[in-house]
Design a protein around this motif. Structure first.
Motif, PDB file in Angstrom:
ATOM      1  N   GLU A  37      84.451  10.053  58.431  1.00  0.00           N
ATOM      2  CA  GLU A  37      85.875   9.790  58.651  1.00  0.00           C
ATOM      3  C   GLU A  37      86.349   8.590  57.835  1.00  0.00           C
ATOM      4  O   GLU A  37      87.511   8.525  57.435  1.00  0.00           O
ATOM      5  CB  GLU A  37      86.154   9.540  60.134  1.00  0.00           C
ATOM      6  CG  GLU A  37      86.064  10.777  60.998  1.00  0.00           C
ATOM      7  CD  GLU A  37      86.166  10.472  62.487  1.00  0.00           C
ATOM      8  OE1 GLU A  37      86.288   9.280  62.863  1.00  0.00           O
ATOM      9  OE2 GLU A  37      86.098  11.428  63.279  1.00  0.00           O
ATOM     10  N   ARG A  38      85.443   7.652  57.602  1.00  0.00           N
ATOM     11  CA  ARG A  38      85.786   6.457  56.828  1.00  0.00           C
ATOM     12  C   ARG A  38      85.598   6.662  55.330  1.00  0.00           C
ATOM     13  O   ARG A  38      85.729   5.721  54.558  1.00  0.00           O
ATOM     14  CB  ARG A  38      84.949   5.275  57.321  1.00  0.00           C
ATOM     15  CG  ARG A  38      85.310   4.882  58.737  1.00  0.00           C
ATOM     16  CD  ARG A  38      84.505   3.729  59.249  1.00  0.00           C
ATOM     17  NE  ARG A  38      84.901   3.404  60.622  1.00  0.00           N
ATOM     18  CZ  ARG A  38      84.283   2.518  61.368  1.00  0.00           C
ATOM     19  NH1 ARG A  38      83.252   1.860  60.910  1.00  0.00           N
ATOM     20  NH2 ARG A  38      84.706   2.302  62.592  1.00  0.00           N
ATOM     21  N   GLY A  39      85.268   7.880  54.920  1.00  0.00           N
ATOM     22  CA  GLY A  39      85.221   8.204  53.505  1.00  0.00           C
ATOM     23  C   GLY A  39      83.894   7.994  52.809  1.00  0.00           C
ATOM     24  O   GLY A  39      83.852   7.919  51.582  1.00  0.00           O
ATOM     25  N   PHE A  40      82.796   7.921  53.540  1.00  0.00           N
ATOM     26  CA  PHE A  40      81.484   7.718  52.935  1.00  0.00           C
ATOM     27  C   PHE A  40      80.770   9.046  52.721  1.00  0.00           C
ATOM     28  O   PHE A  40      80.976  10.008  53.448  1.00  0.00           O
ATOM     29  CB  PHE A  40      80.604   6.825  53.822  1.00  0.00           C
ATOM     30  CG  PHE A  40      81.036   5.394  53.859  1.00  0.00           C
ATOM     31  CD1 PHE A  40      80.770   4.540  52.803  1.00  0.00           C
ATOM     32  CD2 PHE A  40      81.712   4.885  54.952  1.00  0.00           C
ATOM     33  CE1 PHE A  40      81.164   3.226  52.828  1.00  0.00           C
ATOM     34  CE2 PHE A  40      82.116   3.575  55.002  1.00  0.00           C
ATOM     35  CZ  PHE A  40      81.838   2.730  53.931  1.00  0.00           C
ATOM     36  N   TYR A  41      79.869   9.047  51.734  1.00  0.00           N
ATOM     37  CA  TYR A  41      78.985  10.183  51.509  1.00  0.00           C
ATOM     38  C   TYR A  41      77.776   9.991  52.413  1.00  0.00           C
ATOM     39  O   TYR A  41      77.066   8.978  52.321  1.00  0.00           O
ATOM     40  CB  TYR A  41      78.544  10.233  50.046  1.00  0.00           C
ATOM     41  CG  TYR A  41      77.484  11.274  49.793  1.00  0.00           C
ATOM     42  CD1 TYR A  41      77.795  12.633  49.838  1.00  0.00           C
ATOM     43  CD2 TYR A  41      76.181  10.911  49.523  1.00  0.00           C
ATOM     44  CE1 TYR A  41      76.829  13.591  49.610  1.00  0.00           C
ATOM     45  CE2 TYR A  41      75.211  11.863  49.294  1.00  0.00           C
ATOM     46  CZ  TYR A  41      75.535  13.199  49.344  1.00  0.00           C
ATOM     47  OH  TYR A  41      74.567  14.151  49.138  1.00  0.00           O
ATOM     48  N   THR A  42      77.528  10.934  53.313  1.00  0.00           N
ATOM     49  CA  THR A  42      76.468  10.764  54.310  1.00  0.00           C
ATOM     50  C   THR A  42      75.254  11.642  54.060  1.00  0.00           C
ATOM     51  O   THR A  42      74.381  11.734  54.917  1.00  0.00           O
ATOM     52  CB  THR A  42      77.019  11.065  55.718  1.00  0.00           C
ATOM     53  OG1 THR A  42      77.527  12.396  55.739  1.00  0.00           O
ATOM     54  CG2 THR A  42      78.101  10.076  56.101  1.00  0.00           C
ATOM     55  N   GLY A  43      75.164  12.240  52.886  1.00  0.00           N
ATOM     56  CA  GLY A  43      74.043  13.119  52.585  1.00  0.00           C
ATOM     57  C   GLY A  43      72.692  12.420  52.596  1.00  0.00           C
ATOM     58  O   GLY A  43      71.675  13.053  52.835  1.00  0.00           O
ATOM     59  N   LEU A  44      72.664  11.129  52.348  1.00  0.00           N
ATOM     60  CA  LEU A  44      71.402  10.386  52.300  1.00  0.00           C
ATOM     61  C   LEU A  44      71.186   9.503  53.528  1.00  0.00           C
ATOM     62  O   LEU A  44      70.229   8.735  53.566  1.00  0.00           O
ATOM     63  CB  LEU A  44      71.356   9.521  51.037  1.00  0.00           C
ATOM     64  CG  LEU A  44      71.470  10.284  49.719  1.00  0.00           C
ATOM     65  CD1 LEU A  44      71.513   9.320  48.544  1.00  0.00           C
ATOM     66  CD2 LEU A  44      70.329  11.264  49.569  1.00  0.00           C
ATOM     67  N   VAL A  45      72.049   9.600  54.516  1.00  0.00           N
ATOM     68  CA  VAL A  45      71.891   8.822  55.746  1.00  0.00           C
ATOM     69  C   VAL A  45      70.982   9.609  56.685  1.00  0.00           C
ATOM     70  O   VAL A  45      71.342  10.670  57.169  1.00  0.00           O
ATOM     71  CB  VAL A  45      73.257   8.552  56.413  1.00  0.00           C
ATOM     72  CG1 VAL A  45      73.072   7.804  57.720  1.00  0.00           C
ATOM     73  CG2 VAL A  45      74.157   7.767  55.489  1.00  0.00           C
ATOM     74  N   THR A  46      69.799   9.066  56.929  1.00  0.00           N
ATOM     75  CA  THR A  46      68.813   9.767  57.753  1.00  0.00           C
ATOM     76  C   THR A  46      68.826   9.238  59.183  1.00  0.00           C
ATOM     77  O   THR A  46      69.214   8.087  59.420  1.00  0.00           O
ATOM     78  CB  THR A  46      67.401   9.590  57.182  1.00  0.00           C
ATOM     79  OG1 THR A  46      67.047   8.200  57.233  1.00  0.00           O
ATOM     80  CG2 THR A  46      67.312  10.097  55.745  1.00  0.00           C
ATOM     81  N   PRO A  47      68.385  10.059  60.131  1.00  0.00           N
ATOM     82  CA  PRO A  47      68.261   9.567  61.507  1.00  0.00           C
ATOM     83  C   PRO A  47      67.337   8.359  61.613  1.00  0.00           C
ATOM     84  O   PRO A  47      67.609   7.420  62.365  1.00  0.00           O
ATOM     85  CB  PRO A  47      67.681  10.766  62.260  1.00  0.00           C
ATOM     86  CG  PRO A  47      68.118  11.949  61.467  1.00  0.00           C
ATOM     87  CD  PRO A  47      68.117  11.497  60.034  1.00  0.00           C
ATOM     88  N   LYS A  48      66.276   8.344  60.832  1.00  0.00           N
ATOM     89  CA  LYS A  48      65.337   7.218  60.862  1.00  0.00           C
ATOM     90  C   LYS A  48      66.042   5.920  60.470  1.00  0.00           C
ATOM     91  O   LYS A  48      65.819   4.873  61.079  1.00  0.00           O
ATOM     92  CB  LYS A  48      64.164   7.495  59.917  1.00  0.00           C
ATOM     93  CG  LYS A  48      63.110   6.429  59.925  1.00  0.00           C
ATOM     94  CD  LYS A  48      61.945   6.823  59.034  1.00  0.00           C
ATOM     95  CE  LYS A  48      60.874   5.754  59.069  1.00  0.00           C
ATOM     96  NZ  LYS A  48      59.713   6.127  58.246  1.00  0.00           N
ATOM     97  N   ARG A  49      66.897   5.979  59.466  1.00  0.00           N
ATOM     98  CA  ARG A  49      67.633   4.791  59.022  1.00  0.00           C
ATOM     99  C   ARG A  49      68.591   4.313  60.102  1.00  0.00           C
ATOM    100  O   ARG A  49      68.686   3.111  60.387  1.00  0.00           O
ATOM    101  CB  ARG A  49      68.395   5.115  57.740  1.00  0.00           C
ATOM    102  CG  ARG A  49      69.165   3.948  57.180  1.00  0.00           C
ATOM    103  CD  ARG A  49      69.828   4.327  55.878  1.00  0.00           C
ATOM    104  NE  ARG A  49      70.640   3.237  55.372  1.00  0.00           N
ATOM    105  CZ  ARG A  49      71.562   3.379  54.435  1.00  0.00           C
ATOM    106  NH1 ARG A  49      71.772   4.563  53.883  1.00  0.00           N
ATOM    107  NH2 ARG A  49      72.277   2.353  54.035  1.00  0.00           N
ATOM    108  N   ILE A  50      69.301   5.229  60.731  1.00  0.00           N
ATOM    109  CA  ILE A  50      70.240   4.853  61.786  1.00  0.00           C
ATOM    110  C   ILE A  50      69.497   4.209  62.949  1.00  0.00           C
ATOM    111  O   ILE A  50      69.903   3.168  63.464  1.00  0.00           O
ATOM    112  CB  ILE A  50      71.057   6.078  62.243  1.00  0.00           C
ATOM    113  CG1 ILE A  50      71.994   6.516  61.111  1.00  0.00           C
ATOM    114  CG2 ILE A  50      71.850   5.763  63.511  1.00  0.00           C
ATOM    115  CD1 ILE A  50      72.708   7.815  61.364  1.00  0.00           C
ATOM    116  N   TRP A  51      68.386   4.802  63.369  1.00  0.00           N
ATOM    117  CA  TRP A  51      67.630   4.241  64.491  1.00  0.00           C
ATOM    118  C   TRP A  51      66.998   2.898  64.140  1.00  0.00           C
ATOM    119  O   TRP A  51      66.909   2.008  64.986  1.00  0.00           O
ATOM    120  CB  TRP A  51      66.574   5.230  64.975  1.00  0.00           C
ATOM    121  CG  TRP A  51      67.180   6.291  65.820  1.00  0.00           C
ATOM    122  CD1 TRP A  51      67.345   7.606  65.502  1.00  0.00           C
ATOM    123  CD2 TRP A  51      67.744   6.127  67.131  1.00  0.00           C
ATOM    124  NE1 TRP A  51      67.972   8.266  66.524  1.00  0.00           N
ATOM    125  CE2 TRP A  51      68.235   7.383  67.539  1.00  0.00           C
ATOM    126  CE3 TRP A  51      67.886   5.040  67.986  1.00  0.00           C
ATOM    127  CZ2 TRP A  51      68.841   7.581  68.770  1.00  0.00           C
ATOM    128  CZ3 TRP A  51      68.503   5.240  69.213  1.00  0.00           C
ATOM    129  CH2 TRP A  51      68.969   6.490  69.593  1.00  0.00           C
TER     130      TRP A  51
END
Length: 80
Positions: free
Chosen positions: A41-55
């Motif tokens: 929604e904020r305009g970022f490309y999220t294809g490389l955002v992994t669950p491991k990184r978020i956690w």
């Protein structure tokens, strides 16, 4: 056409802050989906955002005292 920017760690932190402040009864399984949705929604490309990184970022924020473990997924002896 301009490419969407990749989210940095602080962008992911801001999305986690948003989830912590606005999604009071979220299940831990839904954290990744909500964070990715906010980043998109904020305009970022999220294809490389992994669950491991978020956690990893979530755990770091809890250990640094930036947020309370609102999902109750980190054991107390890990960060006290």
């Amino acid at each position: 056409m301009r490419k969407k920017p990749y989210p940095r760690n602080y962008d992911i932190e801001n999305a986690i802050f948003y989830v912590a402040g606005n999604k009071f009864f979220i299940h831990p399984d839904d954290l990744v989906r909500e964070v990715v949705k906010i980043l998109e929604e904020r305009g970022f490309y999220t294809g490389l955002v992994t669950p491991k990184r978020i956690w990893r970022i979530y755990e770091k924020m809890v250990k640094q005292g930036k947020i309370y473990d609102f999902l109750l997924v980190i054991r107390n002896e890990d960060y006290e």
